[in-house]
Design a protein around this motif. Structure first.
Motif, PDB file in Angstrom:
ATOM      1  N   MET A 162      13.464  -5.777   5.803  1.00  0.00           N
ATOM      2  CA  MET A 162      12.347  -5.085   5.188  1.00  0.00           C
ATOM      3  C   MET A 162      11.024  -5.838   5.329  1.00  0.00           C
ATOM      4  SD  MET A 162      13.691  -2.216   4.144  1.00  0.00           S
ATOM      5  CE  MET A 162      13.910  -2.355   5.875  1.00  0.00           C
ATOM      6  N   GLY A 163      11.067  -7.146   5.409  1.00  0.00           N
ATOM      7  CA  GLY A 163       9.840  -7.910   5.593  1.00  0.00           C
ATOM      8  C   GLY A 163       9.112  -7.531   6.870  1.00  0.00           C
TER       9      GLY A 163
ATOM     10  N   ILE B 296       2.540   7.006  10.145  1.00  0.00           N
ATOM     11  CA  ILE B 296       3.450   5.914   9.801  1.00  0.00           C
ATOM     12  C   ILE B 296       4.617   5.867  10.782  1.00  0.00           C
ATOM     13  CG2 ILE B 296       5.097   5.122   8.053  1.00  0.00           C
ATOM     14  CD1 ILE B 296       3.079   6.310   5.955  1.00  0.00           C
ATOM     15  N   LEU B 297       5.208   7.024  11.068  1.00  0.00           N
ATOM     16  CA  LEU B 297       6.343   7.067  11.994  1.00  0.00           C
ATOM     17  C   LEU B 297       5.933   6.630  13.399  1.00  0.00           C
ATOM     18  CD1 LEU B 297       8.069  10.340  10.763  1.00  0.00           C
ATOM     19  CD2 LEU B 297       8.977   8.006  10.582  1.00  0.00           C
ATOM     20  N   LEU B 298       4.729   6.942  13.803  1.00  0.00           N
ATOM     21  CA  LEU B 298       4.234   6.482  15.103  1.00  0.00           C
ATOM     22  C   LEU B 298       4.172   4.957  15.141  1.00  0.00           C
ATOM     23  CD1 LEU B 298       3.034   7.090  17.901  1.00  0.00           C
ATOM     24  CD2 LEU B 298       0.797   7.225  16.797  1.00  0.00           C
ATOM     25  N   GLU B 299       3.658   4.340  14.085  1.00  0.00           N
ATOM     26  CA  GLU B 299       3.612   2.876  14.024  1.00  0.00           C
ATOM     27  C   GLU B 299       5.020   2.270  14.014  1.00  0.00           C
ATOM     28  OE1 GLU B 299       0.917   0.795  11.387  1.00  0.00           O
ATOM     29  OE2 GLU B 299      -0.327   2.595  11.257  1.00  0.00           O
TER      30      GLU B 299
ATOM     31  N   THR C 189       0.845  -1.196   0.000  1.00  0.00           N
ATOM     32  CA  THR C 189       0.000   0.000   0.000  1.00  0.00           C
ATOM     33  C   THR C 189       0.879   1.245   0.000  1.00  0.00           C
ATOM     34  OG1 THR C 189      -0.043   0.157   2.398  1.00  0.00           O
ATOM     35  CG2 THR C 189      -1.751  -1.230   1.359  1.00  0.00           C
ATOM     36  N   ASN C 190       0.259   2.400  -0.142  1.00  0.00           N
ATOM     37  CA  ASN C 190       1.009   3.652  -0.029  1.00  0.00           C
ATOM     38  C   ASN C 190       1.632   3.766   1.360  1.00  0.00           C
ATOM     39  OD1 ASN C 190       0.776   4.682  -2.595  1.00  0.00           O
ATOM     40  ND2 ASN C 190      -1.054   5.865  -2.137  1.00  0.00           N
ATOM     41  N   LYS C 191       0.933   3.297   2.358  1.00  0.00           N
ATOM     42  CA  LYS C 191       1.469   3.326   3.720  1.00  0.00           C
ATOM     43  C   LYS C 191       2.776   2.545   3.794  1.00  0.00           C
ATOM     44  CE  LYS C 191      -0.121   2.167   8.377  1.00  0.00           C
ATOM     45  NZ  LYS C 191      -1.241   1.514   9.090  1.00  0.00           N
TER      46      LYS C 191
ATOM     47  N   THR D 267       4.639  -4.793   9.498  1.00  0.00           N
ATOM     48  CA  THR D 267       4.201  -3.848  10.527  1.00  0.00           C
ATOM     49  C   THR D 267       3.196  -2.855   9.962  1.00  0.00           C
ATOM     50  OG1 THR D 267       6.242  -4.032  11.802  1.00  0.00           O
ATOM     51  CG2 THR D 267       4.981  -1.996  12.066  1.00  0.00           C
ATOM     52  N   LEU D 268       3.470  -2.359   8.779  1.00  0.00           N
ATOM     53  CA  LEU D 268       2.626  -1.316   8.195  1.00  0.00           C
ATOM     54  C   LEU D 268       1.450  -1.848   7.383  1.00  0.00           C
ATOM     55  CD1 LEU D 268       5.474   1.105   7.110  1.00  0.00           C
ATOM     56  CD2 LEU D 268       3.958   1.328   9.087  1.00  0.00           C
ATOM     57  N   ASP D 269       1.646  -2.968   6.692  1.00  0.00           N
ATOM     58  CA  ASP D 269       0.625  -3.467   5.770  1.00  0.00           C
ATOM     59  C   ASP D 269       0.004  -4.805   6.170  1.00  0.00           C
ATOM     60  OD1 ASP D 269       0.745  -1.305   4.105  1.00  0.00           O
ATOM     61  OD2 ASP D 269       1.953  -2.277   2.561  1.00  0.00           O
ATOM     62  N   GLY D 270       0.529  -5.444   7.177  1.00  0.00           N
ATOM     63  CA  GLY D 270       0.002  -6.745   7.547  1.00  0.00           C
ATOM     64  C   GLY D 270       0.651  -7.856   6.735  1.00  0.00           C
ATOM     65  N   PRO D 271      -0.028  -8.991   6.610  1.00  0.00           N
ATOM     66  CA  PRO D 271       0.559 -10.150   5.928  1.00  0.00           C
ATOM     67  C   PRO D 271       0.979  -9.832   4.490  1.00  0.00           C
ATOM     68  CG  PRO D 271      -1.488 -10.768   7.018  1.00  0.00           C
ATOM     69  CD  PRO D 271      -1.379  -9.269   7.109  1.00  0.00           C
TER      70      PRO D 271
END
Length: 149
Positions: free
Chosen positions: A75-76, A44-47, A3-5, A81-85
């Motif tokens: 990177m995985g 994003i930075l908070l996550e 995703t963009n996230k 963390t940001l996009d899930g599986p």
């Protein structure tokens, strides 16, 4: 699918990996340098901070830094963390697979089987690639197709 996230998170991490040790960077600087909407980057930075990838410091000289050396960040983990599986379709997820509405037999679905192979290939590349490698690849201009991990 990324995703963009996830994409913006990777860009922010690479940006932080280029900052000399001991120096922090404001979110606004990261956002401007990478074409990321600042409000979205703040989230994003908070996550990333909660997940232990970055640190933040308030006040003069404050900002964001990496919490670990770039060579220790895979990177995985950042993408998950940001996009899930990591899976191109929900039915191809490893742990939380969800069958498609139109699927008559998931065990014999050729699309799902192919997407599981795609998932495994994506996860393999992301899990083997460190932030250090990603940063250095971009700095040297090496095309992904020419890069051997």
């Amino acid at each position: 699918m990324l995703t963009n996230k996830g994409k913006y998170g990777l860009k922010a991490m690479v940006h932080l990996a280029t900052v000399p040790e001991g120096r922090s960077v404001q979110a606004a600087e990261i956002a401007e340098a990478n074409g990321i909407p600042k409000a979205f980057l703040d989230t994003i930075l908070l996550e990333l901070r909660k997940a232990g990838f970055v640190r933040s410091k308030k006040g003069p000289g404050g900002g964001f830094t990496l919490a670990r050396p770039p060579s220790e960040i895979r990177m995985g983990y950042v993408v998950r963390t940001l996009d899930g599986p990591i899976a191109p379709l929900p039915c191809a997820r490893r742990k939380t697979a969800q069958p498609c509405d139109d699927c008559q037999n998931a065990d014999h679905c050729s699309v799902r089987i192919l997407m599981q192979d795609v998932r495994d290939a994506m996860a393999d590349v992301l899990d083997r690639t460190t932030l250090e490698q990603m940063r250095d690849r971009a700095a040297s201009g090496i095309d992904v197709g020419d890069y051997v991990i």
